[in-house]
Design a protein around this motif. Structure first.
Motif, mmCIF file in Angstrom:
data_model
loop_
_atom_site.group_PDB
_atom_site.id
_atom_site.type_symbol
_atom_site.label_atom_id
_atom_site.label_comp_id
_atom_site.label_asym_id
_atom_site.label_seq_id
_atom_site.Cartn_x
_atom_site.Cartn_y
_atom_site.Cartn_z
ATOM 1 N N GLN A 123 0.814 -1.208 0.000
ATOM 2 C CA GLN A 123 0.000 0.000 0.000
ATOM 3 C C GLN A 123 0.853 1.266 0.000
ATOM 4 N N ARG A 124 1.913 1.270 0.795
ATOM 5 C CA ARG A 124 2.707 2.503 0.859
ATOM 6 C C ARG A 124 3.398 2.795 -0.462
ATOM 7 N N TYR A 125 3.729 1.733 -1.204
ATOM 8 C CA TYR A 125 4.254 1.955 -2.551
ATOM 9 C C TYR A 125 3.232 2.687 -3.394
ATOM 10 N N PHE A 126 2.008 2.186 -3.379
ATOM 11 C CA PHE A 126 0.961 2.811 -4.187
ATOM 12 C C PHE A 126 0.699 4.241 -3.734
ATOM 13 N N ASP A 127 0.573 4.441 -2.432
ATOM 14 C CA ASP A 127 0.327 5.786 -1.920
ATOM 15 C C ASP A 127 1.444 6.740 -2.335
ATOM 16 N N HIS A 128 2.666 6.250 -2.214
ATOM 17 C CA HIS A 128 3.806 7.076 -2.578
ATOM 18 C C HIS A 128 3.767 7.438 -4.060
ATOM 19 N N TYR A 129 3.378 6.491 -4.876
ATOM 20 C CA TYR A 129 3.340 6.736 -6.308
ATOM 21 C C TYR A 129 2.226 7.703 -6.680
ATOM 22 N N VAL A 130 1.099 7.571 -6.024
ATOM 23 C CA VAL A 130 0.004 8.512 -6.280
ATOM 24 C C VAL A 130 0.436 9.926 -5.902
ATOM 25 N N ASP A 131 1.112 10.045 -4.777
ATOM 26 C CA ASP A 131 1.626 11.368 -4.395
ATOM 27 C C ASP A 131 2.566 11.922 -5.465
ATOM 28 N N LEU A 132 3.419 11.066 -5.985
ATOM 29 C CA LEU A 132 4.359 11.497 -7.016
ATOM 30 C C LEU A 132 3.621 11.988 -8.257
ATOM 31 N N VAL A 133 2.637 11.199 -8.697
ATOM 32 C CA VAL A 133 1.867 11.591 -9.874
ATOM 33 C C VAL A 133 1.137 12.902 -9.606
ATOM 34 N N GLU A 134 0.629 13.058 -8.386
ATOM 35 C CA GLU A 134 -0.078 14.291 -8.059
ATOM 36 C C GLU A 134 0.859 15.504 -8.154
ATOM 37 N N SER A 135 2.097 15.319 -7.731
ATOM 38 C CA SER A 135 3.051 16.423 -7.848
ATOM 39 C C SER A 135 3.346 16.715 -9.316
ATOM 40 N N TYR A 136 3.359 15.674 -10.131
ATOM 41 C CA TYR A 136 3.559 15.886 -11.567
ATOM 42 C C TYR A 136 2.410 16.693 -12.149
ATOM 43 N N ILE A 137 1.196 16.363 -11.740
ATOM 44 C CA ILE A 137 0.033 17.076 -12.259
ATOM 45 C C ILE A 137 0.108 18.552 -11.879
ATOM 46 N N VAL A 138 0.491 18.801 -10.645
ATOM 47 C CA VAL A 138 0.484 20.182 -10.163
ATOM 48 C C VAL A 138 1.662 20.966 -10.729
ATOM 49 N N GLU A 139 2.854 20.348 -10.687
ATOM 50 C CA GLU A 139 4.059 21.093 -11.042
ATOM 51 C C GLU A 139 4.530 20.846 -12.468
ATOM 52 N N GLY A 140 3.909 19.902 -13.142
ATOM 53 C CA GLY A 140 4.387 19.529 -14.464
ATOM 54 C C GLY A 140 5.454 18.466 -14.378
ATOM 55 N N PHE A 141 5.753 17.858 -15.528
ATOM 56 C CA PHE A 141 6.722 16.761 -15.546
ATOM 57 C C PHE A 141 7.506 16.824 -16.845
ATOM 58 N N ALA A 142 8.780 17.141 -16.749
ATOM 59 C CA ALA A 142 9.678 17.122 -17.897
ATOM 60 C C ALA A 142 9.167 18.002 -19.034
ATOM 61 N N GLY A 143 8.633 19.149 -18.681
ATOM 62 C CA GLY A 143 8.152 20.074 -19.693
ATOM 63 C C GLY A 143 6.693 19.869 -20.065
ATOM 64 N N TYR A 144 6.137 18.722 -19.688
ATOM 65 C CA TYR A 144 4.715 18.481 -19.944
ATOM 66 C C TYR A 144 3.887 19.215 -18.889
ATOM 67 N N GLU A 145 2.763 19.767 -19.346
ATOM 68 C CA GLU A 145 1.782 20.309 -18.405
ATOM 69 C C GLU A 145 0.484 19.557 -18.577
ATOM 70 N N PHE A 146 -0.243 19.409 -17.492
ATOM 71 C CA PHE A 146 -1.408 18.525 -17.497
ATOM 72 C C PHE A 146 -2.698 19.297 -17.256
ATOM 73 N N ARG A 147 -3.736 18.782 -17.873
ATOM 74 C CA ARG A 147 -5.061 19.329 -17.600
ATOM 75 C C ARG A 147 -5.417 19.045 -16.148
ATOM 76 N N ARG A 148 -5.926 20.073 -15.469
ATOM 77 C CA ARG A 148 -6.241 19.923 -14.051
ATOM 78 C C ARG A 148 -7.703 19.553 -13.853
ATOM 79 N N SER A 149 -7.966 18.981 -12.721
ATOM 80 C CA SER A 149 -9.330 18.652 -12.331
ATOM 81 C C SER A 149 -9.581 19.195 -10.942
ATOM 82 N N GLU A 150 -10.846 19.341 -10.576
ATOM 83 C CA GLU A 150 -11.144 19.767 -9.201
ATOM 84 C C GLU A 150 -10.647 18.710 -8.220
ATOM 85 N N ASP A 151 -10.851 17.463 -8.564
ATOM 86 C CA ASP A 151 -10.437 16.350 -7.704
ATOM 87 C C ASP A 151 -9.049 15.875 -8.134
ATOM 88 N N THR A 152 -8.042 16.633 -7.720
ATOM 89 C CA THR A 152 -6.687 16.292 -8.156
ATOM 90 C C THR A 152 -6.260 14.925 -7.642
#
Lengths: 232, 232
Positions: A123-152
DNA sequence: AGCATGATTGAACACGCGTTTAATATTGAA
DNA sequence: TTCAATATTAAACGCGTGTTCAATCATGCT
């Protein structure tokens, strides 16, 4: 097979008790076995044989098979987070380097096996990975920017699942597509994944019957009813 | 518990040997157990207890635990294909009906467990599902039309994996999102999935360094190196 | 040197597993 | 009724498992 490490050889004055060298060898062998066959199918005797020690020594060092598993979990978790911290700022290259290092690929296999087992360890692996993806969504990832949602958070969880899925089913994909190994499978899938992430797959939708902005008709998603607990 | 179906009752003149009734009860119990705990953790004794018979009888009817598994595979496969044929033309409703019937939800769990195990049994499920998705891509699905690719097969395989992913990780999603059950988890994820399928997630990409149309930079996808065979 | 502590091992223990076996019960056919 | 064939069971077998145990080996401390 009895003359082993005689005192006249180059013995680097190790501690009298507590042999961290052997314990580490057992741990590495355990991670290898667990990542290859999963926790349940892996035997203490198999780990001992891979490490070149007796089964009793494995228990002596880690208490039990479950204790060994916990030690492996901690080691893999720390190694992966350390690797990620080490490559902070590189972004895309961090993913690439993850697969250049054969030790890391073993760790990723370990992670995937743990993720799919019904225990709490993954579980902690999954939680950690979701947190990582969430940071990518908010801050971008390698020059990519993502469409945001209310429920990030929900969006991040969905994307994490999507990103993990191809690796989880890599064997089935290999057999279905006739690809030789995981690398060629992912190469085959990569352009389609990029298409999906860039522009989706739905070209035209049927006219909705309800009011716009409300509950949309669900896409052809495969779901399931989990029967985890005992229904007695 | 000894008086069972006396001859004076309404006994519909069944065969002297070959009791299909008991065999069916064993098979149903086996599917329940397999779908709940997976093949390896399920015991013949557990199945026998759930069916109300002795462990030996299970072997007597199906030869071995592996034979029972094969019988379950066949039954589940036929039941699902029959259900799909029954609902041909309904399209969307077929998915919905899949989860209204509690028997079908059990079968889907069985399918998912089989899909994630390293045996060959689950392969035909996956192949069948990829074929289904491919037909959706070509012919459309419930009024939706899909963007086409030159490599339709690879595209279908990717979409099949994406569609299966949330169900495979439903437990991890529940724990991460705090959702109560699978239904609420899928409700939470549904709008994000629709967003992904409709318009993707990437809002803006970095300017590519290479020539356009060539190999695109891979999105943040999680892959792995499988260590299936023995590396000795 | 002598002791204490821990590493290490081979053997055995206790348990659960899938399966086998011998015996009994049941039922259609003769 | 008698017989043959199958359903069904309780008990046990053989095996692999995680773990324990007593003994031996190796090494730091005094």
């Amino acid at each position: 097979m009895r003359s082993k490490t005689p005192k006249d050889s180059a013995a680097p004055t190790r501690a009298p008790n507590s042999s961290p060298e052997t314990a580490k060898r057992i741990l590495d062998a355990a991670i290898d076995e667990f990542s290859a066959h999963g926790f349940q199918k892996t035997t203490v005797r198999g780990i001992a044989a891979a490490a070149g020690v007796s089964p009793g020594l494995v228990i002596h060092h880690f208490g039990s098979k479950e204790g060994l598993r916990t030690a492996c979990d901690d080691h893999v978790f720390e190694a992966i987070t350390a690797k990620k911290a080490e490559n902070a700022g590189y972004r895309v290259m961090a993913v690439q380097m993850m697969f250049d290092d054969p030790t890391m690929t073993t760790y990723v296999d370990y992670l995937l096996k743990s993720l799919l087992e019904p225990t709490e360890h993954g579980q902690r692996y999954f939680d950690h990975y979701v947190d990582l993806v969430e940071s990518y969504i908010v801050e971008g990832f390698a020059g990519y920017e993502f469409r945001r949602s209310e429920d990030t958070r929900g969006q991040a969880a969905m994307l994490a699942v999507m990103a993990l899925a191809p690796a989880m089913l890599s064997r089935r994909l290999e057999a279905n597509l006739g690809t030789a190994d995981v690398a060629s499978t992912m190469t085959r899938l990569a352009p389609h994944l990029l298409d999906l992430y860039t522009g989706g797959v739905i070209a035209s939708a049927p006219e909705p019957a309800g009011p716009p902005g409300g509950a949309a008709p669900t896409p052809p998603t495969f779901s399931a009813h989990e029967t985890g607990e005992d229904p007695s």
